[in-house]
Design a protein around this motif. Structure first.
Motif, PDB file in Angstrom:
ATOM      1  N   LYS A   2       9.902  -0.332  -1.400  1.00  0.00           N
ATOM      2  CA  LYS A   2       9.440   0.657  -0.424  1.00  0.00           C
ATOM      3  C   LYS A   2       7.913   0.695  -0.340  1.00  0.00           C
ATOM      4  O   LYS A   2       7.352   0.833   0.744  1.00  0.00           O
ATOM      5  CB  LYS A   2       9.970   2.039  -0.779  1.00  0.00           C
ATOM      6  N   LEU A   3       7.263   0.564  -1.474  1.00  0.00           N
ATOM      7  CA  LEU A   3       5.810   0.586  -1.485  1.00  0.00           C
ATOM      8  C   LEU A   3       5.238  -0.609  -0.727  1.00  0.00           C
ATOM      9  O   LEU A   3       4.341  -0.462   0.112  1.00  0.00           O
ATOM     10  CB  LEU A   3       5.286   0.594  -2.930  1.00  0.00           C
ATOM     11  N   PHE A   4       5.781  -1.791  -1.002  1.00  0.00           N
ATOM     12  CA  PHE A   4       5.312  -2.980  -0.304  1.00  0.00           C
ATOM     13  C   PHE A   4       5.555  -2.865   1.199  1.00  0.00           C
ATOM     14  O   PHE A   4       4.655  -3.149   2.002  1.00  0.00           O
ATOM     15  CB  PHE A   4       6.012  -4.230  -0.837  1.00  0.00           C
ATOM     16  N   THR A   5       6.762  -2.473   1.595  1.00  0.00           N
ATOM     17  CA  THR A   5       7.072  -2.412   3.026  1.00  0.00           C
ATOM     18  C   THR A   5       6.228  -1.354   3.735  1.00  0.00           C
ATOM     19  O   THR A   5       5.777  -1.577   4.860  1.00  0.00           O
ATOM     20  CB  THR A   5       8.570  -2.156   3.269  1.00  0.00           C
ATOM     21  N   ALA A   6       5.982  -0.217   3.080  1.00  0.00           N
ATOM     22  CA  ALA A   6       5.146   0.812   3.698  1.00  0.00           C
ATOM     23  C   ALA A   6       3.713   0.317   3.874  1.00  0.00           C
ATOM     24  O   ALA A   6       3.096   0.538   4.921  1.00  0.00           O
ATOM     25  CB  ALA A   6       5.170   2.082   2.859  1.00  0.00           C
ATOM     26  N   TYR A   7       3.201  -0.354   2.856  1.00  0.00           N
ATOM     27  CA  TYR A   7       1.835  -0.874   2.921  1.00  0.00           C
ATOM     28  C   TYR A   7       1.729  -1.968   3.989  1.00  0.00           C
ATOM     29  O   TYR A   7       0.769  -2.004   4.770  1.00  0.00           O
ATOM     30  CB  TYR A   7       1.422  -1.390   1.547  1.00  0.00           C
ATOM     31  N   ARG A  22      -1.203 -11.626   2.713  1.00  0.00           N
ATOM     32  CA  ARG A  22      -1.451 -11.502   1.271  1.00  0.00           C
ATOM     33  C   ARG A  22      -0.440 -10.572   0.621  1.00  0.00           C
ATOM     34  O   ARG A  22       0.052 -10.836  -0.482  1.00  0.00           O
ATOM     35  CB  ARG A  22      -2.874 -11.015   1.012  1.00  0.00           C
ATOM     36  N   LEU A  23      -0.130  -9.476   1.297  1.00  0.00           N
ATOM     37  CA  LEU A  23       0.852  -8.537   0.754  1.00  0.00           C
ATOM     38  C   LEU A  23       2.236  -9.162   0.665  1.00  0.00           C
ATOM     39  O   LEU A  23       2.949  -8.970  -0.332  1.00  0.00           O
ATOM     40  CB  LEU A  23       0.908  -7.269   1.613  1.00  0.00           C
ATOM     41  N   TYR A  24       2.620  -9.895   1.691  1.00  0.00           N
ATOM     42  CA  TYR A  24       3.912 -10.588   1.626  1.00  0.00           C
ATOM     43  C   TYR A  24       3.935 -11.595   0.476  1.00  0.00           C
ATOM     44  O   TYR A  24       4.948 -11.742  -0.210  1.00  0.00           O
ATOM     45  CB  TYR A  24       4.235 -11.292   2.945  1.00  0.00           C
ATOM     46  N   GLY A  25       2.823 -12.277   0.265  1.00  0.00           N
ATOM     47  CA  GLY A  25       2.737 -13.210  -0.850  1.00  0.00           C
ATOM     48  C   GLY A  25       2.943 -12.512  -2.185  1.00  0.00           C
ATOM     49  O   GLY A  25       3.691 -12.985  -3.046  1.00  0.00           O
TER      50      GLY A  25
END
Length: 85
Positions: A2-7, A22-25
């Motif tokens: 959830k944190l990754f997807t929200a960001y 970068r976040l997806y990586g």
């Protein structure tokens, strides 16, 4: 997740696509077996009209032998449908 997807969603709204990449990586480093993340990352590249990157992501996810994807059939189906278009 959830944190990754929200960001990632926040960065998408700000149109910071390099940050999204970068976040997806990082997300894939953290949870490489999560098919939804591979698909979302490839979808981002498709939306940005970067077919080479999208193809590379699909190929990398499929060829990754050290992980066991949670839904490989969905990944295969999406990749085949996209290539057919």
């Amino acid at each position: 997740p959830k944190l990754f997807t929200a960001y990632i969603d926040l960065e998408l709204q700000l149109r910071e696509f390099d940050r999204c990449r970068r976040l997806y990586g990082r997300f894939l480093e953290w949870a490489p077996a999560r098919t939804a993340t591979w698909l979302s990352f490839a979808e981002l590249e498709r939306l940005l009209n970067d077919d080479d990157r999208a193809r590379a992501l699909y190929e990398l996810a499929i060829s990754e032998t050290t992980i066991e994807l949670d839904n490989p059939e969905i990944l295969w189906t999406t990749y085949i449908e996209w290539e057919s278009e």
